[in-house]
Design an enzyme around this catalytic site. Structure first.
Site, mmCIF file in Angstrom:
data_model
loop_
_atom_site.group_PDB
_atom_site.id
_atom_site.type_symbol
_atom_site.label_atom_id
_atom_site.label_comp_id
_atom_site.label_asym_id
_atom_site.label_seq_id
_atom_site.Cartn_x
_atom_site.Cartn_y
_atom_site.Cartn_z
ATOM 1 N N SER A 3 0.828 -1.190 0.000
ATOM 2 C CA SER A 3 0.000 0.000 0.000
ATOM 3 C C SER A 3 0.874 1.255 0.000
ATOM 4 C CB SER A 3 -0.956 -0.063 1.209
ATOM 5 O OG SER A 3 -1.991 0.863 1.108
ATOM 6 N N ASP A 9 -8.808 -6.542 -4.608
ATOM 7 C CA ASP A 9 -8.442 -5.218 -4.076
ATOM 8 C C ASP A 9 -8.998 -4.132 -4.987
ATOM 9 O OD1 ASP A 9 -7.201 -2.928 -3.114
ATOM 10 O OD2 ASP A 9 -5.185 -3.781 -3.096
ATOM 11 N N HIS A 44 -8.260 -5.082 -0.219
ATOM 12 C CA HIS A 44 -6.938 -4.500 0.020
ATOM 13 C C HIS A 44 -6.270 -5.121 1.261
ATOM 14 C CE1 HIS A 44 -3.872 -1.464 -0.472
ATOM 15 N NE2 HIS A 44 -4.068 -0.971 0.726
#
Lengths: 382, 382
Positions: free
Chosen positions: B157, B322, B355
Site C-alpha cells: 500500500s 483489491d 486490500h
C-alpha cells in the site's frame, strides 16, 4: 444533476400541496391521520384514466422532476431531459405524476414540517419510514387523483425500489414497472456508506439530537460529509479520473489543507450546496429506508416468491459503469422475475459515469425507455 | 489487523528510539536538524552487512511489525505472520528493520511529540511530508545502522510507494524492491476518500485547528469517521457481504439509529478503537503524503523515465479483490518498469478480502514472497 431547459420542455409548472386525509399506518406501527404531499403533474389524464405514469424519486430527489417554476428559472427539474413532450416519458401521451415522498424536506410532511400535536417541527419525533410506507402513501395519492392503475411506475436507484415494492404490494395497480439502476436489497458495503453518512450527521454537535431547528442550528458539517461520501459512490473511478484527473492543480504541493486537486473542490462544492437545500433528518430517514428495503423479507427471504405476487410487466435497466448498484444487482432482479414467471425486459447500457448515468440523456438509454414506453402508451390507448 | 502469535515468532522484541542527528531537508523546504525514529529489528546483520531488509509501513502502521512486547502480550506486530524464523521474510537469514515513519504517532518525531523550539506538542506546526521525505529519513537511518545497500525493501500500500521512491531516488542502495498492493499514483477516487477523511477531522470542533492537545481534547468524531471510511476501502464488496451479510440482525427493523446490521457494529468498533491508538494530525499527514505521491512528477510525468533511474530488481504483487489499489494499478507499475528496461516479476494473487489481503497469510501470496526472498538471501550470501 441539472440540465439546461431544452426543446420539448413541459414549460412552467406549479407544484401543488395535496392533503392526503386518509389514515396511513406505517411499518413502525405509528399512524398519520393525514399527511401532505408536494406534487407536480405534467400532461393530461385521459378520459379512461389509463395513461398515468408515476415517477418515484431517489435519495435526494423531490417532486420537481420536469419543467421550470418561472420564466427566468434557470434550473429545470431533475429529470427534465427525460420527461416532456416528445421525450422518452412523453407528456403528449402520458399524464405524469411526480411527488416529494413522505419524510421529505421539500414541502411534503416531513421532519422539518410542523407536528400538529406540538406546534413545532417534528425533528427526531418523525418516524423512520420504509419503502413500503412510501408505496402506501403514493397509493393514497393515486386514490385522490382517481388513478386505479398506473400505466407505468418509473424510478431509478431508491426510486426503483419503490417501483418493485408497488408491483409486489399492489399488483393490480401497476401495469408496467420500470426499475432503473437499482438493487433487490442493498449490500453490506452500501449499508456501510449509509452508516458513515448517518454517523457524520448524528455526531455533529449542531445536530442536537435532531432538534437543531429549535437551536437555530444546522448540522452542516455532518450533512456536508454525508453528501461528499454519496458523490464518491455516484461516480465511477474512471469517470472521476476523466473528469478531475489526479494531478495537482499546481506544479508542486502547497503543503497545507487548501484545495490542491480538482476532485477536492468538486466535493467541497457539492457538500456545501447540499447543506443549503436539504434537511439532515430527511437524509437520515432516506438512508434508513434504503437499508430496510427488502421485498423478500415477508416471503421467507425469497425474492422469487415476492415477485410471484406481481402482475406488472418489467423493464430493468442497468449501467455498465455503476458500482453503487452494479449490473450484477439488476441481474439478480431479472433472474428472480424470470424464476417467478414474470414478463421482463433487461437492458444493460454501456456507460462511463457511474450510478449518476441514470439521470443522463444517454442515447441508448433514452432509446430503450422511449421504445418501451411508447408501446405502453399504445397499449393503454394514450 | 492482528493475528495470533504463531510458530516461528521472533518472540519478545524491544523497540528502540534512534536519534537521527543529521539534518533533514524536507520537500516543503523546512529543516529538521535532528529527528527520532522508533525502530525494531529482527534477526542479525551479517558481517558483510548485505542481508538487511527494510519494511515500510502503510497508512496506520508502525515499527512494531513482528513479535510481542512482553511474555503476556497477546497482540503481535502487524505483519507477524510474514516476518520471523522460517517465515517468508526469514529472520534466520535476514536482518529486518522496521520503523515508525517521521510524522507518525508511535514514538517517532511527529505532531504529538514535543517541538524543541516551543516546548509543547507540534500539532499543526508539524510540516506536511512526502514519500520522498520518508525515503530521505529512512536513508539516514540506514547510514546510522551502517547499511549501504538493502538486500530488499518491502512494503504494501503506502509502504509500496516508499519502496518505489527508494528505487528511483537512491538506486544504488536498493537491491530488490518488493511493491505490494500499491499504485504509481493514487486515483481521483482515492483522493476523494482521503479528502472526506480529512474534512471529517478538520471540521470536528474538538480539532481546535490541530491544537487539540493544548485543549485536552481529541477530535474523536472526525477520526472515527475517517477510520470507518478507510475500512470500507480495505474490504471488497463481496467480502463485506460474506463477512457481515446484509440482513437485519432482528427479524424486523427497530426504527431507530441503534446497530441493526453487523457491518454497522464492525465499523463503529473499528472507528472507536482507532481513536484510542492513533493521532489525528498524523492521519492528516499520512493521507496528504498518499495524495502527493507521484514519482513521475520530476520526470515530466513519465513514470518510465522515473523508473529508468532505478537499478533494483522488482517484485510487484497485486490482489484480485483489491479495489482500493486494484491489479490494474499494479500492472501500470509493471508496464512502466518493463518499458524502462527494468527486471520485474509480477504476481496476481487470487483473493477475496480486498486490500486487506496484503496483510493476510494467503498461501499463494506467502509462497511468492518466500520464493522470491529466498533467492535474494542466496544472492546476498545470507
Amino acid at each position: 444533476m441539472t440540465s439546461e431547459v431544452t426543446e420539448g420542455s413541459v414549460g412552467i409548472v406549479e407544484p401543488r400541496k395535496i392533503r392526503i386525509d386518509s389514515p396511513l399506518i406505517l411499518d413502525c406501527g405509528r399512524l398519520f391521520m393525514w399527511h401532505d404531499l408536494m406534487v407536480e403533474t405534467y400532461g393530461t389524464l385521459n378520459a379512461a384514466r389509463s395513461n398515468a405514469v408515476l415517477i418515484c424519486h431517489a435519495l435526494s430527489g423531490d417532486h420537481h422532476a420536469a419543467g421550470v417554476h418561472s420564466a427566468d428559472d434557470r434550473k429545470p427539474g431533475w429529470w427534465d431531459n427525460c420527461i416532456g413532450p416528445g421525450k422518452p416519458i412523453d407528456t403528449d401521451r402520458f399524464f405524469v405524476v411526480s411527488l416529494n415522498n413522505l419524510g421529505g424536506c421539500r414541502g411534503s410532511t416531513g421532519p422539518n414540517s410542523i407536528a400538529p400535536e406540538t406546534g413545532r417541527q417534528w425533528g427526531p419525533d418523525f418516524p423512520l419510514l420504509t419503502v413500503r410506507d412510501w408505496v402506501r402513501s403514493q397509493a393514497l395519492l393515486a386514490d385522490k387523483l382517481g388513478i386505479t392503475q398506473w400505466a407505468a411506475i418509473v424510478g431509478g436507484s431508491l426510486g426503483g425500489m419503490q417501483v418493485m415494492q408497488w408491483a409486489v404490494d399492489l399488483p393490480r395497480r401497476v401495469r408496467h414497472a420500470v426499475v432503473i439502476a437499482s438493487a433487490p436489497q442493498i449490500s453490506a458495503q452500501n449499508i456501510a456508506f449509509n452508516e458513515i453518512a448517518r454517523q457524520a450527521i448524528l455526531s455533529d454537535p449542531d445536530f442536537h439530537g435532531g432538534r437543531y431547528y429549535d437551536h437555530n442550528a444546522v448540522p452542516a458539517r455532518g450533512l456536508r460529509l454525508a453528501r461528499m461520501l454519496g458523490h464518491i459512490t455516484y461516480l465511477s473511478d474512471a469517470a472521476m479520473r476523466a473528469k478531475f484527473g489526479n494531478d495537482l492543480k499546481a506544479p508542486q504541493p502547497s503543503f497545507n489543507f487548501d484545495v490542491e486537486f480538482e476532485v477536492e473542490s468538486y466535493l467541497r462544492y457539492q457538500g456545501e450546496s447540499f447543506v443549503d437545500r436539504f434537511d439532515a433528518n430527511t437524509y437520515l430517514i432516506m438512508t434508513k429506508a434504503l437499508d430496510y428495503f427488502d421485498p423478500a423479507r415477508d416471503y421467507d427471504d425469497s425474492l422469487v416468491d415476492a415477485f410471484r405476487q406481481a402482475q406488472a410487466r418489467f423493464l430493468v435497466v442497468a449501467f455498465s459503469s455503476d458500482w453503487r448498484f452494479s449490473p450484477a444487482r439488476s441481474r439478480e432482479i431479472v433472474k428472480a422475475l424470470v424464476d417467478a414467471g414474470r414478463d421482463v425486459s433487461y437492458a444493460l447500457i454501456e456507460s462511463a459515469l457511474g450510478h449518476d448515468d441514470f439521470l443522463m440523456p444517454l442515447p441508448d438509454y433514452h432509446r430503450v425507455l422511449r421504445g418501451y414506453l411508447s408501446r405502453v402508451a399504445d397499449e393503454v390507448g394514450a
